[in-house]
Write an enzyme that holds these catalytic residues in place. Structure first.
Site, mmCIF file in Angstrom:
data_model
loop_
_atom_site.group_PDB
_atom_site.id
_atom_site.type_symbol
_atom_site.label_atom_id
_atom_site.label_comp_id
_atom_site.label_asym_id
_atom_site.label_seq_id
_atom_site.Cartn_x
_atom_site.Cartn_y
_atom_site.Cartn_z
ATOM 1 N N TYR A 51 39.823 44.450 41.174
ATOM 2 C CA TYR A 51 40.229 44.716 42.555
ATOM 3 C C TYR A 51 40.641 46.168 42.747
ATOM 4 C CZ TYR A 51 40.608 39.594 42.994
ATOM 5 O OH TYR A 51 40.380 38.241 42.988
ATOM 6 N N HIS A 109 38.616 36.663 34.152
ATOM 7 C CA HIS A 109 38.114 36.666 35.529
ATOM 8 C C HIS A 109 36.910 35.750 35.717
ATOM 9 C CE1 HIS A 109 38.305 39.495 39.236
ATOM 10 N NE2 HIS A 109 38.077 38.263 39.576
#
Length: 279
Positions: A51, A109
């Site tokens: 991110y 992730h």
């Protein structure tokens, strides 16, 4: 400000029953939006290396004045860093960017199956837990088989699996597997993003019946499924509304009707999970 209920994870730690997704909040505007979320009452912040906003999350925590021990911070090791040493270094880098001594929940992730090192990455996270860098270890976007692989290899069950989950993709089979294994389900894209079914009859009817917005009805649906939704918004009013889902309860029929919106091709978002904005 009402206190958000908590969920107990299988390692005995707790997690707020709803959280705040921080993608794509970056820069000064991003910091302000995350501070606003903390002021609204969010105590679970979800970030990730991919991110590109861990520094902003850390700065928002410091500016907010909310005691660190009241906030659950979770971040994610990207698919490119699944080799054992790289995964450990990824966690260390996250801590440095966040400005924290420990991250509450560290996730893989996505399993990055073409490389096939997700078991090594998971071993690295358990090592980080032993070192005190991480409080709890989880995963994201794992299938039932990926979960079985890491549990068999390490004897450590992930505390949670963060997956795409919304009324058009209700994930019944995976949620049932989580239930059997004692794994909490976290939901990214809990509203379905641009395809949010706000106007669908079951959602609109539930919202009208309870005097809430369609988004609140969907987020409450998540809560009653036992999932922890991670809605995202930079708008303070919407942030507060998304958190305000504990003062009403959907009927079993309303929950079932919203779940029935799901379809076999319910997955809405394609592409490479390692570069996908949600992953």
């Amino acid at each position: 400000m009402a206190t958000t209920p908590t969920r107990t994870l299988q390692d005995g730690t707790t997690l707020p029953a709803t959280g705040f997704g921080t993608y794509p909040l970056t820069g000064e505007d991003g910091i302000r939006a995350i501070v606003s979320a903390l002021e609204a009452g969010y105590r679970l912040l979800d970030t990730a290396v991919n991110y590109g906003n861990e520094q902003e999350v850390g700065e928002a925590i410091r500016r907010s004045g909310v005691p660190r021990e009241e906030i659950v911070v979770q971040t994610k090791v990207p698919g490119r860093d699944h080799a054992f040493d790289q995964a450990v270094a990824s966690v260390e880098g996250s801590l440095e960017r966040l400005g924290l001594e420990q991250v509450d929940v560290a996730l893989i992730h996505w399993p990055n199956p073409s490389v096939g090192l997700y078991v090594d990455a998971y071993r690295a996270l358990t090592e980080c837990r032993e070192r005190g860098l991480v409080r709890s270890v989880g995963v994201s976007n794992f299938t039932e088989q990926h979960l079985a692989d890491v549990i068999e290899a390490t004897g450590v069950t992930p505390v949670l699996n963060q997956v795409e989950l919304h009324p058009l993709f209700p994930q019944e089979q995976l949620r049932a597997a989580h239930e059997r294994l004692g794994i909490l389900t976290e939901a990214w894209s809990p509203l379905g993003k641009r395809n949010a079914p706000f106007g669908a009859d079951p959602v609109a009817a539930a919202a009208q019946a309870h005097g809430v917005t369609p988004a609140q009805a969907i987020l409450r649906w998540h809560v009653q499924l036992g999932a922890v939704p991670l809605p995202k918004s930079s708008d303070p009013e919407r942030q507060r509304a998304n958190l305000d889902v504990f003062g009403f309860e959907l009927s079993p029929d309303e929950v079932a009707a919203i779940s029935a919106l799901g379809r076999p091709d319910g997955r809405l978002f394609g592409g490479d999970p390692d570069t996908h904005e949600e992953m």
